[in-house]
Design a protein around this motif. Structure first.
Motif, PDB file in Angstrom:
ATOM      1  N   LEU A 141       0.842  -1.199   0.000  1.00 38.12           N
ATOM      2  CA  LEU A 141       0.000   0.000   0.000  1.00 38.12           C
ATOM      3  C   LEU A 141       0.871   1.240   0.000  1.00 38.12           C
ATOM      4  O   LEU A 141       1.874   1.305   0.729  1.00 38.12           O
ATOM      5  CB  LEU A 141      -0.888   0.037   1.247  1.00 38.12           C
ATOM      6  CG  LEU A 141      -2.049  -0.962   1.364  1.00 38.12           C
ATOM      7  CD1 LEU A 141      -2.720  -0.795   2.720  1.00 38.12           C
ATOM      8  CD2 LEU A 141      -3.049  -0.759   0.242  1.00 38.12           C
ATOM      9  N   ILE A 142       0.513   2.230  -0.815  1.00 37.51           N
ATOM     10  CA  ILE A 142       1.161   3.538  -0.762  1.00 37.51           C
ATOM     11  C   ILE A 142       0.071   4.600  -0.662  1.00 37.51           C
ATOM     12  O   ILE A 142      -1.048   4.397  -1.154  1.00 37.51           O
ATOM     13  CB  ILE A 142       2.052   3.815  -1.991  1.00 37.51           C
ATOM     14  CG1 ILE A 142       1.225   3.863  -3.279  1.00 37.51           C
ATOM     15  CG2 ILE A 142       3.153   2.772  -2.100  1.00 37.51           C
ATOM     16  CD1 ILE A 142       2.027   4.295  -4.495  1.00 37.51           C
ATOM     17  N   SER A 191      -1.498  -1.195  -4.295  1.00 40.64           N
ATOM     18  CA  SER A 191      -2.598  -0.258  -4.549  1.00 40.64           C
ATOM     19  C   SER A 191      -2.352   1.031  -3.782  1.00 40.64           C
ATOM     20  O   SER A 191      -1.474   1.094  -2.908  1.00 40.64           O
ATOM     21  CB  SER A 191      -3.941  -0.871  -4.143  1.00 40.64           C
ATOM     22  OG  SER A 191      -3.937  -1.229  -2.766  1.00 40.64           O
ATOM     23  N   LYS A 192      -3.141   2.045  -4.117  1.00 45.03           N
ATOM     24  CA  LYS A 192      -3.034   3.344  -3.443  1.00 45.03           C
ATOM     25  C   LYS A 192      -4.116   3.454  -2.370  1.00 45.03           C
ATOM     26  O   LYS A 192      -5.272   3.096  -2.596  1.00 45.03           O
ATOM     27  CB  LYS A 192      -3.181   4.482  -4.454  1.00 45.03           C
ATOM     28  CG  LYS A 192      -2.033   4.595  -5.436  1.00 45.03           C
ATOM     29  CD  LYS A 192      -2.214   5.824  -6.326  1.00 45.03           C
ATOM     30  CE  LYS A 192      -1.033   6.001  -7.269  1.00 45.03           C
ATOM     31  NZ  LYS A 192      -1.185   7.217  -8.115  1.00 45.03           N
ATOM     32  N   LEU A 238      -2.164  -5.368   9.059  1.00 49.57           N
ATOM     33  CA  LEU A 238      -0.920  -4.723   8.638  1.00 49.57           C
ATOM     34  C   LEU A 238       0.281  -5.543   9.085  1.00 49.57           C
ATOM     35  O   LEU A 238       0.284  -6.133  10.179  1.00 49.57           O
ATOM     36  CB  LEU A 238      -0.823  -3.310   9.222  1.00 49.57           C
ATOM     37  CG  LEU A 238      -1.878  -2.302   8.765  1.00 49.57           C
ATOM     38  CD1 LEU A 238      -1.573  -0.943   9.380  1.00 49.57           C
ATOM     39  CD2 LEU A 238      -1.950  -2.198   7.253  1.00 49.57           C
ATOM     40  N   HIS A 239       1.284  -5.546   8.232  1.00 46.50           N
ATOM     41  CA  HIS A 239       2.550  -6.168   8.607  1.00 46.50           C
ATOM     42  C   HIS A 239       3.140  -5.381   9.774  1.00 46.50           C
ATOM     43  O   HIS A 239       2.875  -4.184   9.933  1.00 46.50           O
ATOM     44  CB  HIS A 239       3.519  -6.162   7.425  1.00 46.50           C
ATOM     45  CG  HIS A 239       4.655  -7.108   7.561  1.00 46.50           C
ATOM     46  ND1 HIS A 239       5.743  -6.834   8.355  1.00 46.50           N
ATOM     47  CD2 HIS A 239       4.862  -8.348   7.051  1.00 46.50           C
ATOM     48  CE1 HIS A 239       6.580  -7.855   8.306  1.00 46.50           C
ATOM     49  NE2 HIS A 239       6.068  -8.787   7.520  1.00 46.50           N
ATOM     50  N   ARG A 240       3.926  -6.044  10.584  1.00 45.18           N
ATOM     51  CA  ARG A 240       4.473  -5.346  11.762  1.00 45.18           C
ATOM     52  C   ARG A 240       5.521  -4.305  11.406  1.00 45.18           C
ATOM     53  O   ARG A 240       5.949  -3.547  12.259  1.00 45.18           O
ATOM     54  CB  ARG A 240       5.057  -6.344  12.756  1.00 45.18           C
ATOM     55  CG  ARG A 240       6.238  -7.154  12.265  1.00 45.18           C
ATOM     56  CD  ARG A 240       6.531  -8.318  13.200  1.00 45.18           C
ATOM     57  NE  ARG A 240       7.696  -9.080  12.794  1.00 45.18           N
ATOM     58  CZ  ARG A 240       8.843  -9.093  13.463  1.00 45.18           C
ATOM     59  NH1 ARG A 240       8.973  -8.365  14.553  1.00 45.18           N
ATOM     60  NH2 ARG A 240       9.855  -9.824  13.043  1.00 45.18           N
ATOM     61  N   THR A 257      -1.927  -9.883   4.212  1.00 44.27           N
ATOM     62  CA  THR A 257      -1.224  -8.947   5.086  1.00 44.27           C
ATOM     63  C   THR A 257      -0.722  -7.787   4.242  1.00 44.27           C
ATOM     64  O   THR A 257      -0.113  -7.990   3.187  1.00 44.27           O
ATOM     65  CB  THR A 257      -0.039  -9.629   5.785  1.00 44.27           C
ATOM     66  OG1 THR A 257      -0.523 -10.739   6.538  1.00 44.27           O
ATOM     67  CG2 THR A 257       0.660  -8.666   6.730  1.00 44.27           C
ATOM     68  N   TYR A 258      -0.963  -6.575   4.698  1.00 42.37           N
ATOM     69  CA  TYR A 258      -0.623  -5.380   3.932  1.00 42.37           C
ATOM     70  C   TYR A 258       0.610  -4.705   4.524  1.00 42.37           C
ATOM     71  O   TYR A 258       0.755  -4.604   5.751  1.00 42.37           O
ATOM     72  CB  TYR A 258      -1.799  -4.392   3.922  1.00 42.37           C
ATOM     73  CG  TYR A 258      -2.986  -4.895   3.139  1.00 42.37           C
ATOM     74  CD1 TYR A 258      -3.164  -4.543   1.810  1.00 42.37           C
ATOM     75  CD2 TYR A 258      -3.927  -5.739   3.739  1.00 42.37           C
ATOM     76  CE1 TYR A 258      -4.259  -5.012   1.088  1.00 42.37           C
ATOM     77  CE2 TYR A 258      -5.018  -6.213   3.029  1.00 42.37           C
ATOM     78  CZ  TYR A 258      -5.168  -5.846   1.699  1.00 42.37           C
ATOM     79  OH  TYR A 258      -6.253  -6.309   0.977  1.00 42.37           O
TER      80      TYR A 258
END
Length: 538
Positions: free
Chosen positions: A219-220, A244-245, A289-291, A261-262
């Motif tokens: 993600l950005i 993805s944005k 979310l990833h850590r 996991t993002y």
């Protein structure tokens, strides 16, 4: 030589010619002084201690991959080429030169001895860090390299591309708007380092996921600089993961993909406001979310400890200057904001020039024309270019793009500060930049010499060979110096170039204390003009 590098050489030789037995591996290291590598003094070819056989087919490797390209002067590269041709005198002999980048294909004297190989000579193969091959001479049947495998081995020996990324980052100077509340004097621009950033991002993601990237998505933030977006695209394609944005409008946040996991990737974390917003919105929307998150740049005073958000792994921690509008000197002076997407201001603004000049302690002038009195108080340009070299080099590049065609060659005095500045420019040049440093002794002698005497003086010198080569190739040349105090050095360089029928497109001092439109018929394009201190302070 360490065992890993020796194994790399064996692997490279076998990939090129299949059957190889190691008969004379390097067992020692010889150091060449840095000034010799950068300037005009050529070491003896005997320094490599290679012997040649009159009967065996041989392959010899000269590995310069441990050097940064910008630290290797053209004369050193020419010496490397001479060594390679000396060790490929028969058709059965192959010399391999491993370099970080291919030298300029027209203006670098590196190629001259290689292109001049006789019909009876062997083969010289030049390899760059991507695994690209340039065979010359009487090419033997050579196998192609597996580029991806070559790059992995190259990087394992010479380090990940993090240094290459940092070398290509440009800290631009100006008046940048961070938000409605804050301004900054600097903007970190990664547009020249997309390839290197993609490599570093790839390695960082592999490291923090422990090589388990399956069911990972990137993600950005929606508002992300284009260079970061291009790097993320390349990284995602290589990892075969989606990206993805994250929308600016919370109403457009999509549902998360199950069992995914993002990982958040950001171009720059300054105050942390954007990162905190996006991460918290993602958590609230049910995203796993990833850590860890990864940022290309992060302010060294930002941290996430204790706030419940993923920890940030920065590729480069920086001292990010940010100041409130009420305390911003540039806002107080009503200086307009700089558009980070484009910079239409030619040269240095007065605010920036004096910020740079007064950022260091001035000392007595150390070098220059010997017949000119030294100034008691003088800005130490080596220290200045250590701190602001990328800012100044970026501005110089803009000027040179305006006054000369692409691939221009730089001629400058053989002095430390200006050469440091040129090395900063060489890192991000699309085609490796060629620079010819002229020794002070040659400049001084040229002033009282005829054009014929200058040509005689130049014989058997590295700088003379370079200028002769440039003259034959009708190269486009720009003369560069850190400062023009009295026109003396500039006129000496122009007179010396005239002996080789080289007419520069421009003379470009960073700071010019003798403002004028031209000098001896050559246009002057400085970054900043101010009256001569020799007249004002004497």
């Amino acid at each position: 030589m360490d065992e890993d590098r020796q194994k790399f050489h064996e692997w490279l030789a076998r990939r090129l010619v299949t059957s190889v037995s190691v008969r004379h591996a390097a067992t020692f290291t010889r150091y060449i002084p840095a000034d010799d590598i950068r300037n005009s003094v050529l070491p003896s070819t005997e320094i490599l201690s290679f012997t040649t056989s009159e009967t065996h087919r041989e392959i010899k490797i000269i590995d310069c991959s441990g050097n940064r390209y910008g630290d290797m002067g053209e004369n050193f590269l020419h010496w490397v080429a001479l060594c390679a041709t000396k060790f490929a005198t028969r058709a059965e002999q192959i010399s391999v030169v491993v370099l970080p980048s291919f030298p300029h294909n027209t203006f670098s004297p590196f190629w001259t001895p290689i292109l001049d190989l006789s019909a009876e000579a062997g083969t010289v193969v030049v390899v760059d860090k991507t695994g690209g091959l340039e065979p010359h001479g009487r090419p033997q049947p050579l196998s192609s390299l597996d580029r991806e495998l070559f790059q992995i081995k190259y990087r394992s020996l010479n380090g990940a591309p993090r240094q290459d990324f940092e070398d290509k980052v440009i800290r631009r100077i100006g008046h940048f708007e961070i938000s409605e509340e804050y301004c900054s004097h600097f903007f970190f621009d990664g547009s020249r380092a997309v390839t290197e950033l993609a490599e570093v991002l790839h390695d960082a993601i592999i490291e923090v996921t422990r090589n388990r990237t399956g069911r990972t998505a990137l993600l950005i933030p929606e508002t992300t600089d284009s260079w970061m977006e291009r790097a993320v695209t390349a990284t995602a394609n290589r990892l075969n993961v989606p990206w993805s944005k994250w929308p600016d409008d919370p109403a457009r946040i999509p549902e998360p993909t199950p069992r995914t996991t993002y990982m958040l990737l950001l171009d720059f974390i300054k105050t942390g406001a954007t990162y905190t917003r996006v991460a918290q919105q993602a958590i609230d929307a049910g995203y796993k979310l990833h850590r860890y998150s990864v940022a290309a740049f992060m302010s060294s005073d930002f941290h996430t400890k204790g706030n419940g958000l993923p920890a940030v792994q920065p590729i480069k921690s920086v001292a990010a200057e940010r100041v409130s509008r009420e305390q911003c000197d540039q806002c107080g002076l009503r200086l307009p904001h700089t558009d980070k997407q484009r910079d239409d201001f030619a040269g240095l603004r007065s605010y920036d020039a004096w910020y740079i000049l007064t950022s260091v302690e001035w000392k007595p002038e150390l070098y220059g024309p010997p017949e000119t009195p030294r100034l008691l108080h003088f800005p130490p340009f080596s220290a200045i270019f250590e701190r602001f070299g990328d800012c100044v080099a970026y501005k110089l590049e803009q000027v040179m793009q305006d006054v000369a065609p692409p691939g221009v060659v730089i001629v400058c005095p053989e002095e430390p500060a200006v050469q440091l500045l040129i090395r900063r420019m060489q890192h991000w040049a699309d085609d490796p930049m060629v620079a010819v440093p002229l020794p002070r002794e040659a400049l001084t002698k040229s002033e009282e010499s005829t054009l014929g005497e200058i040509r005689q003086l130049a014989r058997s010198t590295g700088w003379g060979r370079q200028l002769e080569h440039l003259s034959q190739q009708q190269a486009s040349v720009v003369v560069l110096d850190e400062i023009n105090v009295s026109n003396t050095t500039a006129q000496q360089m122009l007179h010396l170039l005239k002996a080789f029928q080289i007419q520069p497109h421009a003379y470009t001092p960073v700071f010019n204390f003798v403002p004028a439109e031209q000098l001896d018929g050559v246009p002057i394009h400085s970054l900043y003009d101010l009256p001569s201190p020799r007249r004002v302070w004497s």
